[in-house]
Enzyme design. Structure first.
Site, PDB file in Angstrom:
ATOM      1  N   LYS A   9       0.809  -1.216   0.000  1.00 39.58           N
ATOM      2  CA  LYS A   9       0.000   0.000   0.000  1.00 39.58           C
ATOM      3  C   LYS A   9       0.851   1.278   0.000  1.00 39.58           C
ATOM      4  CE  LYS A   9      -4.107  -1.977   2.197  1.00 39.58           C
ATOM      5  NZ  LYS A   9      -5.012  -1.840   3.361  1.00 39.58           N
ATOM      6  N   PHE A  57     -16.079   4.062   5.815  1.00 43.55           N
ATOM      7  CA  PHE A  57     -14.673   4.375   5.520  1.00 43.55           C
ATOM      8  C   PHE A  57     -14.341   4.329   4.029  1.00 43.55           C
ATOM      9  CE2 PHE A  57     -14.897  -0.194   6.520  1.00 43.55           C
ATOM     10  CZ  PHE A  57     -14.347  -0.738   5.361  1.00 43.55           C
ATOM     11  N   ARG A  85      -1.890 -14.130   4.236  1.00 42.37           N
ATOM     12  CA  ARG A  85      -2.618 -13.447   5.308  1.00 42.37           C
ATOM     13  C   ARG A  85      -1.874 -13.577   6.635  1.00 42.37           C
ATOM     14  NH1 ARG A  85      -6.926 -11.118   3.809  1.00 42.37           N
ATOM     15  NH2 ARG A  85      -7.879 -10.995   5.873  1.00 42.37           N
ATOM     16  N   THR A  91      -5.412  -7.201  10.474  1.00 39.32           N
ATOM     17  CA  THR A  91      -5.710  -5.913   9.839  1.00 39.32           C
ATOM     18  C   THR A  91      -5.318  -4.756  10.749  1.00 39.32           C
ATOM     19  OG1 THR A  91      -7.534  -6.923   8.627  1.00 39.32           O
ATOM     20  CG2 THR A  91      -7.547  -4.527   8.802  1.00 39.32           C
ATOM     21  N   ARG A 102       2.368  -6.095   8.919  1.00 42.19           N
ATOM     22  CA  ARG A 102       1.589  -5.016   9.527  1.00 42.19           C
ATOM     23  C   ARG A 102       2.121  -4.628  10.902  1.00 42.19           C
ATOM     24  NH1 ARG A 102      -4.158  -7.313   7.352  1.00 42.19           N
ATOM     25  NH2 ARG A 102      -4.210  -6.133   5.389  1.00 42.19           N
ATOM     26  N   ASN A 112      -2.122   0.363   6.813  1.00 44.43           N
ATOM     27  CA  ASN A 112      -1.580  -0.883   7.354  1.00 44.43           C
ATOM     28  C   ASN A 112      -0.665  -1.639   6.390  1.00 44.43           C
ATOM     29  OD1 ASN A 112      -3.424  -2.023   5.606  1.00 44.43           O
ATOM     30  ND2 ASN A 112      -4.730  -2.887   7.204  1.00 44.43           N
ATOM     31  N   HIS A 115      -2.274  -5.425   1.596  1.00 44.87           N
ATOM     32  CA  HIS A 115      -3.602  -5.996   1.344  1.00 44.87           C
ATOM     33  C   HIS A 115      -3.407  -7.418   0.852  1.00 44.87           C
ATOM     34  CE1 HIS A 115      -7.640  -6.569  -0.380  1.00 44.87           C
ATOM     35  NE2 HIS A 115      -6.988  -7.152  -1.380  1.00 44.87           N
TER      36      HIS A 115
END
Length: 137
Positions: A9, A57, A85, A91, A102, A112, A115
């Protein structure tokens, strides 16, 4: 072999952490079968995150994801979805395990750093959103 989709991100790319994240991806046995750096428009971010369109959001998420470049990746290995994951972590970075992306790099719940697809159907949609068949090796 299973494929999953990943995004490094804007918050991580801006802080020049993409190489470190990619190193971790490869060190954890993933094969990168597709990768590119792109700058999303708000409309492209909205299309990608369409499942969140009614969430409060959504606008903020689209603004964040379109503020600067991201790295999109298609990853492959056995159990790719679950393993990616796990490597990303929860998250909310405050709840993520030490050593996860993260926990180590996220700035906040919204910024964070990464994704990942949450299911095979989601992975198929997300991979196809950013890659055509000729771009995956």
């Amino acid at each position: 072999m299973e494929r999953t989709f990943a995004i490094i991100k804007p918050d991580a790319v801006e802080r020049r952490l993409a190489g470190t994240v990619i190193d971790r991806i490869e060190a954890n046995g993933f094969t990168i079968v597709g990768m590119k750096k792109i700058k999303l428009s708000k409309e492209q971010a909205g299309g990608f995150y369409c499942v969140h369109r009614e969430r409060p959001f959504f606008g903020e998420l689209c603004d964040f994801m379109s503020r600067s470049p991201v790295i999109v990746l298609c990853l492959e290995k056995e159990n790719a979805i679950a393993d990616w994951r796990k490597l990303m972590g929860a998250t909310n970075p405050a709840n993520a395990e030490p050593g996860t992306i993260r926990r180590d790099f996220a700035l906040s719940l919204s910024e964070n750093s990464a994704h990942g697809s949450d299911a095979p159907e989601t992975a198929a949609f997300e991979i196809a959103y950013f890659f055509n068949a000729l771009e995956l090796v």
